[in-house]
Every structure is written in C-alpha cells, then in structure tokens.
Design a protein around this motif. Structure first.
Motif, short mmCIF file in Angstrom:
data_model
loop_
_atom_site.label_atom_id
_atom_site.label_comp_id
_atom_site.label_asym_id
_atom_site.label_seq_id
_atom_site.Cartn_x
_atom_site.Cartn_y
_atom_site.Cartn_z
N ILE A 1 -8.32 -1.83 10.46
CA ILE A 1 -7.66 -3.07 9.52
C ILE A 1 -7.96 -4.11 9.80
N LEU B 1 0.20 0.64 6.62
CA LEU B 1 -1.22 0.76 7.98
C LEU B 1 -0.90 -0.84 8.28
N ARG C 1 -5.39 -3.93 2.69
CA ARG C 1 -4.50 -2.91 2.88
C ARG C 1 -4.90 -1.81 1.27
N SER D 1 0.91 -1.40 0.23
CA SER D 1 -0.05 -0.50 -0.34
C SER D 1 1.01 1.29 0.05
N SER E 1 -5.97 1.94 1.20
CA SER E 1 -4.58 2.68 0.32
C SER E 1 -5.87 3.51 -0.63
#
Length: 113
Positions: free
Chosen positions: A58, A22, A73, A18, A77
């Motif tokens: 997440i 994250l 992810r 990403s 993103s």
C-alpha cells in the motif's frame, strides 16, 4: 491522473475508511489482469490496478502514484470488493490465531538443538 485541483475525497465519494483492514505494509497483487476492466476504471483506480500487476505494498502504491494513503486504501478496497485485486495476508492477520502460534511452537520444539 486527474488535475491536482480535484480534491482526494471526491475520488472516494467522501469515504475515508476502507472495507478491508489495510496496513501500509499490506501487499496487493492482480491475480488475473483484465484489460477491459482496466479501461472501465477511473484513472486513479486504473493506475493502482496497473501497478499492482507486480506485487506492491500500500505504501509503495501511494508513494509511486503520489496519492494520499487514505485514498489509496479506499480505492484498493473497492477494487478488492470487485475481485480485481488480491489483498495478501499480513502478520497482523495471524496475531490472534492461537492454532498458528501452537504450530510455530511445535515446529520450534522439533528443531535439533
């Protein structure tokens, strides 16, 4: 959601990383829900967008949607790059911020003993 026969890498266009940092505990939210944007997204991104209307991590999004963490992810993103979702800061963001550590230390020194 698509059939399980669709391989996860096709959802990300082959991308495995990403653009944002994250972590599994990173919280995601939708600042301004736009139904027109939701209709324009592919099903997996739309599902993430809909669930992130209430703040979620997440890991929660991945588990709730039964999608691989890496795919979630990358899709988050992409949504963040469009301004569709907000990525909340984590403790990792401030780990090298000396001014924050100094403010915390000053606050601790001011506490009555």
């Amino acid at each position: 959601m698509r059939s399980r026969r669709v391989r996860p890498y096709t959802l990300t266009g082959g991308r495995t990383r990403s653009r944002h940092h994250l972590l599994v505990e990173t919280l995601i939210s939708v600042p301004n829900y736009d139904p027109a944007l939701a209709d324009a997204l592919m099903p997996e991104s739309r599902a993430i967008y809909e669930r992130a209307r209430t703040r979620a991590s997440i890991a929660e999004l991945s588990a709730g949607l039964t999608m691989p963490l890496g795919v979630v992810r990358v899709l988050i993103s992409d949504l963040a790059s469009q301004g569709a979702v907000h990525i909340h800061s984590t403790a990792h963001t401030y780990s090298h911020d000396l001014s924050l550590l100094e403010r915390v230390l000053d606050g601790l020194k001011r506490l009555p003993v």
